[in-house]
Every structure is written in structure tokens, then in C-alpha cells.
Design a protein around this motif. Structure first.
Motif, PDB file in Angstrom:
ATOM      1  N   MET A   1      41.583  57.504 111.185  1.00  0.00           N
ATOM      2  CA  MET A   1      42.895  57.156 111.640  1.00  0.00           C
ATOM      3  C   MET A   1      42.827  55.960 112.598  1.00  0.00           C
ATOM      4  SD  MET A   1      46.068  57.843 111.240  1.00  0.00           S
ATOM      5  CE  MET A   1      45.852  59.253 110.214  1.00  0.00           C
ATOM      6  N   GLU A   2      41.832  55.963 113.468  1.00  0.00           N
ATOM      7  CA  GLU A   2      41.703  54.840 114.407  1.00  0.00           C
ATOM      8  C   GLU A   2      41.392  53.541 113.681  1.00  0.00           C
ATOM      9  OE1 GLU A   2      42.761  55.072 117.376  1.00  0.00           O
ATOM     10  OE2 GLU A   2      42.965  57.232 117.264  1.00  0.00           O
ATOM     11  N   ALA A   3      40.576  53.613 112.636  1.00  0.00           N
ATOM     12  CA  ALA A   3      40.276  52.406 111.864  1.00  0.00           C
ATOM     13  C   ALA A   3      41.544  51.874 111.207  1.00  0.00           C
ATOM     14  CB  ALA A   3      39.212  52.704 110.815  1.00  0.00           C
TER      15      ALA A   3
ATOM     16  N   SER B   1      53.026  59.755 109.757  1.00  0.00           N
ATOM     17  CA  SER B   1      53.990  60.721 110.277  1.00  0.00           C
ATOM     18  C   SER B   1      54.165  60.472 111.769  1.00  0.00           C
ATOM     19  CB  SER B   1      53.493  62.148 110.032  1.00  0.00           C
ATOM     20  OG  SER B   1      52.392  62.426 110.871  1.00  0.00           O
ATOM     21  N   ASP B   2      55.240  60.973 112.313  1.00  0.00           N
ATOM     22  CA  ASP B   2      55.479  60.834 113.753  1.00  0.00           C
ATOM     23  C   ASP B   2      54.355  61.460 114.569  1.00  0.00           C
ATOM     24  OD1 ASP B   2      57.849  59.514 113.342  1.00  0.00           O
ATOM     25  OD2 ASP B   2      59.077  61.319 113.495  1.00  0.00           O
ATOM     26  N   MET B   3      53.723  62.482 114.022  1.00  0.00           N
ATOM     27  CA  MET B   3      52.689  63.208 114.747  1.00  0.00           C
ATOM     28  C   MET B   3      51.478  62.320 115.071  1.00  0.00           C
ATOM     29  SD  MET B   3      50.893  66.806 113.730  1.00  0.00           S
ATOM     30  CE  MET B   3      49.689  66.194 112.570  1.00  0.00           C
ATOM     31  N   VAL B   4      51.135  61.382 114.192  1.00  0.00           N
ATOM     32  CA  VAL B   4      49.939  60.566 114.411  1.00  0.00           C
ATOM     33  C   VAL B   4      50.244  59.139 114.848  1.00  0.00           C
ATOM     34  CG1 VAL B   4      48.492  61.917 112.858  1.00  0.00           C
ATOM     35  CG2 VAL B   4      49.747  59.962 111.966  1.00  0.00           C
ATOM     36  N   TYR B   5      51.518  58.771 114.892  1.00  0.00           N
ATOM     37  CA  TYR B   5      51.882  57.411 115.315  1.00  0.00           C
ATOM     38  C   TYR B   5      51.659  57.232 116.815  1.00  0.00           C
ATOM     39  CZ  TYR B   5      54.602  53.471 116.886  1.00  0.00           C
ATOM     40  OH  TYR B   5      54.985  52.326 117.503  1.00  0.00           O
ATOM     41  N   ARG B   6      51.144  56.080 117.172  1.00  0.00           N
ATOM     42  CA  ARG B   6      50.987  55.638 118.560  1.00  0.00           C
ATOM     43  C   ARG B   6      51.320  54.155 118.584  1.00  0.00           C
ATOM     44  NH1 ARG B   6      45.373  57.153 119.496  1.00  0.00           N
ATOM     45  NH2 ARG B   6      44.998  54.955 119.315  1.00  0.00           N
ATOM     46  N   PRO B   7      51.990  53.656 119.629  1.00  0.00           N
ATOM     47  CA  PRO B   7      52.395  52.247 119.621  1.00  0.00           C
ATOM     48  C   PRO B   7      51.292  51.259 119.993  1.00  0.00           C
ATOM     49  CG  PRO B   7      53.255  53.337 121.557  1.00  0.00           C
ATOM     50  CD  PRO B   7      52.581  54.398 120.727  1.00  0.00           C
ATOM     51  N   TRP B   8      50.025  51.657 119.959  1.00  0.00           N
ATOM     52  CA  TRP B   8      48.928  50.747 120.282  1.00  0.00           C
ATOM     53  C   TRP B   8      47.661  51.174 119.553  1.00  0.00           C
ATOM     54  CZ3 TRP B   8      50.884  54.452 123.475  1.00  0.00           C
ATOM     55  CH2 TRP B   8      50.024  55.475 123.825  1.00  0.00           C
ATOM     56  N   SER B   9      46.737  50.245 119.387  1.00  0.00           N
ATOM     57  CA  SER B   9      45.430  50.539 118.802  1.00  0.00           C
ATOM     58  C   SER B   9      44.457  50.847 119.931  1.00  0.00           C
ATOM     59  CB  SER B   9      44.930  49.327 117.999  1.00  0.00           C
ATOM     60  OG  SER B   9      44.610  48.266 118.880  1.00  0.00           O
TER      61      SER B   9
END
Length: 78
Positions: free
Chosen positions: A1-3, A18-26
Motif C-alpha cells: 500500500m505504501e508503494a 477505500s476511505d479506510m486506507v486513504y491518507r492525504p500524504w505519502s
């Protein structure tokens, strides 16, 4: 997921999360933007194929059993 997040953050593609794994930054701190889908996502079919005379390795058979359980169908390819 991070890649995947890293590739998107560096401009190498897009993805559906999905909303569950979304983050606004890497992990590198680069911004990732989200665009909500206006329409419902259509269902997708998943399949697995192998040579008819091949014996599946244990991991492949475990995945096959999981898919049968998760999807509720064992329709053989014809």
C-alpha cells in the motif's frame, strides 16, 4: 500500500482506494489528492486460471478456496 501511495504521490499513476486506507500524504510527505466518485463503482469479476492438468501449489489452492468462500461461486471455465 505504501508503494502504491508513493507511486501516486510522485505522479506515476492513479488508484482507487477505500476511505479506510486513504491518507492525504505519502511516506515521503508528498501530497496525495482524493476525488470522490460521484457514481457507484460497478461490481468487478475476479477469476483464476491454471492449466487443467496442473496441480495447484498450496498457496494458490488456499487463495482459490478463499475466493470461493468470499465470492460464493465456483464456476469452472469452459
Amino acid at each position: 500500500m505504501e508503494a502504491l501511495r508513493g507511486l501516486v504521490a510522485h505522479g506515476f499513476g492513479v488508484t482507487v482506494l477505500s476511505d479506510m486506507v486513504y491518507r492525504p500524504w505519502s511516506l515521503e510527505g508528498k501530497k496525495i489528492e482524493a476525488t470522490p466518485l460521484a457514481d457507484a463503482v460497478p461490481p468487478m469479476e475476479a477469476g483464476m486460471i491454471w492449466h487443467p492438468r496442473a496441480t495447484l501449489a498450496k498457496p494458490a489452492n488456499a487463495f482459490r478456496q478463499f475466493m470461493i468462500h468470499a465470492c460464493g461461486d465456483e464456476t469452472p471455465a469452459g
